[in-house]
Design a protein around this motif. Sequence first.
Motif, PDB file in Angstrom:
ATOM      1  N   MET A   1       1.079  -1.001  -0.166  1.00 51.93           N
ATOM      2  CA  MET A   1      -0.087  -0.238   0.177  1.00 51.93           C
ATOM      3  C   MET A   1       0.784   1.285   0.221  1.00 51.93           C
ATOM      4  N   ALA A   2       0.633   1.943  -0.447  1.00 53.62           N
ATOM      5  CA  ALA A   2       1.461   3.603  -0.897  1.00 53.62           C
ATOM      6  C   ALA A   2       1.381   4.597   0.105  1.00 53.62           C
ATOM      7  N   ILE A   3       1.877   5.404   0.453  1.00 55.02           N
ATOM      8  CA  ILE A   3       1.769   6.134   1.493  1.00 55.02           C
ATOM      9  C   ILE A   3       1.719   7.723   0.876  1.00 55.02           C
ATOM     10  N   GLU A   4       0.260   7.747   1.090  1.00 53.92           N
ATOM     11  CA  GLU A   4      -0.371   9.058   1.194  1.00 53.92           C
ATOM     12  C   GLU A   4       0.191  10.521   1.115  1.00 53.92           C
ATOM     13  N   LYS A   5       0.974  11.240   0.539  1.00 53.31           N
ATOM     14  CA  LYS A   5       1.501  12.412   0.765  1.00 53.31           C
ATOM     15  C   LYS A   5       0.541  13.694   0.400  1.00 53.31           C
ATOM     16  N   ILE A   6       0.749  14.399   0.647  1.00 57.37           N
ATOM     17  CA  ILE A   6      -0.234  15.663   1.102  1.00 57.37           C
ATOM     18  C   ILE A   6      -0.342  17.131   1.239  1.00 57.37           C
ATOM     19  N   THR A   7      -0.004  18.045   0.769  1.00 58.54           N
ATOM     20  CA  THR A   7       0.647  19.666   0.785  1.00 58.54           C
ATOM     21  C   THR A   7       0.390  19.738   2.354  1.00 58.54           C
ATOM     22  N   LEU A   8       0.895  20.882   2.395  1.00 51.36           N
ATOM     23  CA  LEU A   8       0.895  21.996   3.895  1.00 51.36           C
ATOM     24  C   LEU A   8      -0.311  22.128   3.430  1.00 51.36           C
ATOM     25  N   PRO A   9      -0.810  23.358   2.790  1.00 49.13           N
ATOM     26  CA  PRO A   9      -2.051  23.689   2.392  1.00 49.13           C
ATOM     27  C   PRO A   9      -3.261  22.749   2.800  1.00 49.13           C
ATOM     28  N   ALA A  10      -3.271  21.918   2.069  1.00 51.07           N
ATOM     29  CA  ALA A  10      -4.312  20.642   2.343  1.00 51.07           C
ATOM     30  C   ALA A  10      -4.315  20.204   3.609  1.00 51.07           C
ATOM     31  N   ALA A  11      -3.329  20.163   4.151  1.00 52.95           N
ATOM     32  CA  ALA A  11      -3.139  18.805   5.484  1.00 52.95           C
ATOM     33  C   ALA A  11      -3.676  20.148   6.514  1.00 52.95           C
ATOM     34  N   ARG A  12      -3.385  21.397   6.553  1.00 51.58           N
ATOM     35  CA  ARG A  12      -4.196  22.264   7.375  1.00 51.58           C
ATOM     36  C   ARG A  12      -5.937  22.534   6.946  1.00 51.58           C
ATOM     37  N   LYS A  13      -6.027  22.882   5.649  1.00 50.31           N
ATOM     38  CA  LYS A  13      -7.718  22.852   6.118  1.00 50.31           C
ATOM     39  C   LYS A  13      -8.118  21.296   6.181  1.00 50.31           C
ATOM     40  N   ASN A  14      -7.511  19.887   5.499  1.00 53.45           N
ATOM     41  CA  ASN A  14      -8.587  18.888   6.121  1.00 53.45           C
ATOM     42  C   ASN A  14      -8.323  19.221   7.818  1.00 53.45           C
ATOM     43  N   ALA A  15      -7.534  19.955   8.294  1.00 56.82           N
ATOM     44  CA  ALA A  15      -7.426  19.750  10.256  1.00 56.82           C
ATOM     45  C   ALA A  15      -8.360  21.185  10.569  1.00 56.82           C
ATOM     46  N   ASN A  16      -8.812  21.972   9.416  1.00 57.38           N
ATOM     47  CA  ASN A  16     -10.042  23.207   9.571  1.00 57.38           C
ATOM     48  C   ASN A  16      -8.816  24.011  10.553  1.00 57.38           C
ATOM     49  N   LEU A  17      -8.136  24.558  10.092  1.00 53.67           N
ATOM     50  CA  LEU A  17      -7.437  24.946  10.525  1.00 53.67           C
ATOM     51  C   LEU A  17      -6.560  26.241   9.285  1.00 53.67           C
ATOM     52  N   THR A  18      -7.038  27.661  10.107  1.00 56.31           N
ATOM     53  CA  THR A  18      -6.512  29.024   9.346  1.00 56.31           C
ATOM     54  C   THR A  18      -4.473  29.039   9.449  1.00 56.31           C
ATOM     55  N   GLN A  19      -4.221  29.553   8.641  1.00 51.96           N
ATOM     56  CA  GLN A  19      -2.647  29.999   8.709  1.00 51.96           C
ATOM     57  C   GLN A  19      -2.932  30.635  10.317  1.00 51.96           C
ATOM     58  N   LYS A  20      -3.288  31.444  10.169  1.00 53.05           N
ATOM     59  CA  LYS A  20      -2.912  31.840  11.771  1.00 53.05           C
ATOM     60  C   LYS A  20      -3.353  30.756  12.700  1.00 53.05           C
ATOM     61  N   GLN A  21      -3.701  30.225  12.929  1.00 51.99           N
ATOM     62  CA  GLN A  21      -4.254  29.052  13.928  1.00 51.99           C
ATOM     63  C   GLN A  21      -3.285  27.811  13.772  1.00 51.99           C
ATOM     64  N   LEU A  22      -3.095  27.934  12.618  1.00 47.81           N
ATOM     65  CA  LEU A  22      -1.288  27.099  12.734  1.00 47.81           C
ATOM     66  C   LEU A  22       0.181  27.452  12.714  1.00 47.81           C
ATOM     67  N   ALA A  23      -0.518  28.642  12.928  1.00 50.80           N
ATOM     68  CA  ALA A  23       0.587  29.423  12.715  1.00 50.80           C
ATOM     69  C   ALA A  23       1.159  29.534  14.458  1.00 50.80           C
ATOM     70  N   GLN A  24      -0.237  29.939  15.158  1.00 53.88           N
ATOM     71  CA  GLN A  24      -0.073  30.064  16.502  1.00 53.88           C
ATOM     72  C   GLN A  24       0.467  28.435  17.416  1.00 53.88           C
ATOM     73  N   ARG A  25      -0.779  27.534  16.760  1.00 54.47           N
ATOM     74  CA  ARG A  25      -0.046  26.314  17.483  1.00 54.47           C
ATOM     75  C   ARG A  25       1.258  25.715  17.084  1.00 54.47           C
ATOM     76  N   CYS A  26       1.966  26.017  16.050  1.00 51.80           N
ATOM     77  CA  CYS A  26       3.333  25.257  15.950  1.00 51.80           C
ATOM     78  C   CYS A  26       4.294  26.671  16.474  1.00 51.80           C
ATOM     79  N   GLY A  27       4.177  27.673  17.311  1.00 49.66           N
ATOM     80  CA  GLY A  27       4.947  28.673  17.709  1.00 49.66           C
ATOM     81  C   GLY A  27       5.495  29.765  16.967  1.00 49.66           C
ATOM     82  N   VAL A  28       5.179  29.801  15.050  1.00 49.22           N
ATOM     83  CA  VAL A  28       5.555  30.352  13.977  1.00 49.22           C
ATOM     84  C   VAL A  28       5.318  31.446  14.545  1.00 49.22           C
TER      85      VAL A  28
END
Length: 70
Positions: free
Chosen positions: A1-28
């Motif tokens: 079975m192949a491992i699914e790759k995902i772009t950062l924007p898609a991963a962020r959107k799948n997690a229902n996060l805005t760029q601002k929310q992701l930045a805050q949670r990642c400390g950047v």
Amino acid sequence: MAIEKITLPAARKNANLTQKQLAQRCGVSVATIYNWEKGKSEPTVTQAKKVGEVCGIHYDNTIFLPNDTV
């Protein structure tokens, strides 16, 4: 079975996060997330692991390149 790759924007959107929310949670800044998503810079391994943790995916499966180059 192949491992699914995902772009950062898609991963962020799948997690229902805005760029601002992701930045805050990642400390950047929002600019850092933007630059990662546009392929202008790349996260450190530690930062990539945090992104994966926050987005609920393994960081090895995240593509830190803009969509048009994938």
